[in-house]
Structure formats: structure tokens, C-alpha cells
Design a protein around this motif. Structure first.
Motif, PDB file in Angstrom:
ATOM      1  N   LEU A 172      34.105  39.259  47.556  1.00  0.00           N
ATOM      2  CA  LEU A 172      35.036  39.934  48.343  1.00  0.00           C
ATOM      3  C   LEU A 172      34.550  40.361  49.829  1.00  0.00           C
ATOM      4  CD1 LEU A 172      37.549  41.840  48.385  1.00  0.00           C
ATOM      5  CD2 LEU A 172      36.314  43.553  47.348  1.00  0.00           C
ATOM      6  N   VAL A 173      35.256  40.448  50.676  1.00  0.00           N
ATOM      7  CA  VAL A 173      34.593  40.428  52.208  1.00  0.00           C
ATOM      8  C   VAL A 173      35.477  41.713  52.682  1.00  0.00           C
ATOM      9  CG1 VAL A 173      34.057  39.875  54.388  1.00  0.00           C
ATOM     10  CG2 VAL A 173      34.084  37.947  52.552  1.00  0.00           C
ATOM     11  N   ALA A 174      34.803  43.023  52.826  1.00  0.00           N
ATOM     12  CA  ALA A 174      35.437  44.037  53.499  1.00  0.00           C
ATOM     13  C   ALA A 174      35.699  43.804  54.835  1.00  0.00           C
ATOM     14  CB  ALA A 174      34.609  45.296  53.211  1.00  0.00           C
ATOM     15  N   PRO A 175      36.321  44.995  55.668  1.00  0.00           N
ATOM     16  CA  PRO A 175      36.578  44.748  56.926  1.00  0.00           C
ATOM     17  C   PRO A 175      35.424  44.839  57.718  1.00  0.00           C
ATOM     18  CG  PRO A 175      38.300  46.117  56.095  1.00  0.00           C
ATOM     19  CD  PRO A 175      37.299  45.715  54.918  1.00  0.00           C
ATOM     20  N   ASP A 176      34.445  45.695  57.357  1.00  0.00           N
ATOM     21  CA  ASP A 176      33.073  45.606  57.971  1.00  0.00           C
ATOM     22  C   ASP A 176      32.080  44.379  57.937  1.00  0.00           C
ATOM     23  OD1 ASP A 176      32.371  46.395  55.518  1.00  0.00           O
ATOM     24  OD2 ASP A 176      31.463  48.063  55.805  1.00  0.00           O
ATOM     25  N   ALA A 177      32.772  43.461  57.024  1.00  0.00           N
ATOM     26  CA  ALA A 177      31.941  42.228  56.639  1.00  0.00           C
ATOM     27  C   ALA A 177      31.083  42.356  55.645  1.00  0.00           C
ATOM     28  CB  ALA A 177      31.191  41.783  57.966  1.00  0.00           C
ATOM     29  N   ALA A 178      31.069  43.504  55.205  1.00  0.00           N
ATOM     30  CA  ALA A 178      30.190  43.906  53.858  1.00  0.00           C
ATOM     31  C   ALA A 178      30.783  42.693  52.580  1.00  0.00           C
ATOM     32  CB  ALA A 178      30.099  45.216  53.302  1.00  0.00           C
ATOM     33  N   ARG A 179      29.944  42.380  51.773  1.00  0.00           N
ATOM     34  CA  ARG A 179      30.344  41.510  50.833  1.00  0.00           C
ATOM     35  C   ARG A 179      29.991  42.218  49.319  1.00  0.00           C
ATOM     36  NH1 ARG A 179      30.312  35.776  51.895  1.00  0.00           N
ATOM     37  NH2 ARG A 179      30.670  35.310  53.916  1.00  0.00           N
ATOM     38  N   GLY A 180      31.011  41.803  48.443  1.00  0.00           N
ATOM     39  CA  GLY A 180      30.693  42.420  46.907  1.00  0.00           C
ATOM     40  C   GLY A 180      31.437  41.662  46.100  1.00  0.00           C
ATOM     41  N   PRO A 181      31.362  41.901  44.778  1.00  0.00           N
ATOM     42  CA  PRO A 181      31.874  41.086  43.748  1.00  0.00           C
ATOM     43  C   PRO A 181      33.339  41.431  43.705  1.00  0.00           C
ATOM     44  CG  PRO A 181      30.939  42.916  42.769  1.00  0.00           C
ATOM     45  CD  PRO A 181      30.565  42.832  44.210  1.00  0.00           C
ATOM     46  N   VAL A 182      34.151  40.199  43.346  1.00  0.00           N
ATOM     47  CA  VAL A 182      35.262  40.499  43.099  1.00  0.00           C
ATOM     48  C   VAL A 182      35.970  40.980  41.807  1.00  0.00           C
ATOM     49  CG1 VAL A 182      37.675  39.213  43.060  1.00  0.00           C
ATOM     50  CG2 VAL A 182      35.975  38.291  44.582  1.00  0.00           C
ATOM     51  N   LEU A 183      36.378  42.108  41.507  1.00  0.00           N
ATOM     52  CA  LEU A 183      36.770  42.755  40.467  1.00  0.00           C
ATOM     53  C   LEU A 183      38.347  42.592  40.187  1.00  0.00           C
ATOM     54  CD1 LEU A 183      34.754  46.034  40.948  1.00  0.00           C
ATOM     55  CD2 LEU A 183      34.179  44.049  39.705  1.00  0.00           C
ATOM     56  N   ILE A 184      38.795  42.331  39.028  1.00  0.00           N
ATOM     57  CA  ILE A 184      39.974  41.856  38.684  1.00  0.00           C
ATOM     58  C   ILE A 184      40.523  42.681  37.135  1.00  0.00           C
ATOM     59  CG2 ILE A 184      40.356  39.875  39.943  1.00  0.00           C
ATOM     60  CD1 ILE A 184      40.041  38.213  37.499  1.00  0.00           C
ATOM     61  N   ALA A 185      41.808  42.948  37.331  1.00  0.00           N
ATOM     62  CA  ALA A 185      42.432  43.142  35.986  1.00  0.00           C
ATOM     63  C   ALA A 185      43.782  42.655  35.965  1.00  0.00           C
ATOM     64  CB  ALA A 185      42.158  44.428  35.646  1.00  0.00           C
ATOM     65  N   ARG A 186      44.438  42.236  34.924  1.00  0.00           N
ATOM     66  CA  ARG A 186      45.845  41.945  34.919  1.00  0.00           C
ATOM     67  C   ARG A 186      46.265  41.685  33.430  1.00  0.00           C
ATOM     68  NH1 ARG A 186      48.691  37.831  39.155  1.00  0.00           N
ATOM     69  NH2 ARG A 186      50.972  38.747  38.423  1.00  0.00           N
ATOM     70  N   ASP A 187      47.482  42.165  33.525  1.00  0.00           N
ATOM     71  CA  ASP A 187      48.209  41.713  32.044  1.00  0.00           C
ATOM     72  C   ASP A 187      47.889  40.474  31.641  1.00  0.00           C
ATOM     73  OD1 ASP A 187      48.596  44.446  31.639  1.00  0.00           O
ATOM     74  OD2 ASP A 187      50.548  44.371  32.290  1.00  0.00           O
ATOM     75  N   GLU A 188      47.845  40.083  30.308  1.00  0.00           N
ATOM     76  CA  GLU A 188      47.704  38.743  30.110  1.00  0.00           C
ATOM     77  C   GLU A 188      49.277  38.029  30.042  1.00  0.00           C
ATOM     78  OE1 GLU A 188      47.561  36.878  25.635  1.00  0.00           O
ATOM     79  OE2 GLU A 188      45.508  37.769  26.477  1.00  0.00           O
ATOM     80  N   ALA A 189      49.311  36.905  30.546  1.00  0.00           N
ATOM     81  CA  ALA A 189      50.664  36.394  30.584  1.00  0.00           C
ATOM     82  C   ALA A 189      50.851  35.516  29.262  1.00  0.00           C
ATOM     83  CB  ALA A 189      50.599  35.140  31.863  1.00  0.00           C
TER      84      ALA A 189
END
Length: 102
Positions: free
Chosen positions: A81-98
Motif C-alpha cells: 500500500l503506497v500512501a499519497p506521501d509515498a509512505a509504504r505499508g501492508p495491505v489490509l483486506i476484509a471481505r465477505d466470502e463469495a
């Protein structure tokens, strides 16, 4: 068939959608490496200096693509995940199961 770049673009959109869906969830998941395996046909447009394109071949595809003309590739993508200020971090996701998804 679709181009390999389109497959990756659609995967990116699905991950973005999952991030948005899980933004306010108490439980989120940190996304690790994503492995994509595909059978591709390589096509060179025009002369020997033309653009090379990779087309994803669907199961049961047209018989005009023989085994000798296709390659199986595995891509390991590490989403960041790249923020507008170019800081990088982990991608966090959650979503209902299909349906049918594990």
C-alpha cells in the motif's frame, strides 16, 4: 483470451475493492504474497522489433494454440500500500466470502 496485463489490472481492482469493503471492520487481514499461475501464449506484433504480448489462455481454449506455443508461468506479487506521501505499508483486506470460496 485476455492480456496478462489486464489480468493483473483486474486483480489489483479486486484487492482495492476488498480493502475498501474492510476499511471499518474490526478484523482485517494482512495480505501476503499473491501467486498467480497462468498458461500464456506469446505473441510478437509486427517485425522482430515489435511489441511482445502475453495472452492468458483459458482452459479448453481454441485448439490453434498448441502446447509448443504456450508457456505456464507463475507470478508472485507482493502487494504494498503506497500512501499519497509515498509512505509504504501492508495491505489490509476484509471481505465477505463469495459462494464456493474458501
Amino acid at each position: 483470451m485476455i492480456e496478462l496485463s489486464e489480468l493483473i489490472r483486474e486483480l489489483r481492482q479486486e484487492l482495492n475493492s476488498a480493502m475498501t469493503d474492510g476499511r471499518d471492520e474490526a478484523v482485517r487481514f494482512e495480505l501476503g504474497p499473491v501467486e498467480v499461475e497462468a498458461t500464456v501464449a506469446v505473441d510478437r506484433a509486427g517485425s522482430a522489433n515489435g511489441k511482445v504480448r502475453f495472452w492468458v489462455v483459458e482452459a479448453g481454449a481454441d485448439a490453434s494454440y498448441t502446447h509448443a506455443q504456450t508457456q505456464r508461468i507463475t507470478l508472485t506479487l507482493q502487494p504494498v500500500l503506497v500512501a499519497p506521501d509515498a509512505a509504504r505499508g501492508p495491505v489490509l483486506i476484509a471481505r465477505d466470502e463469495a459462494d464456493g470460496e474458501r
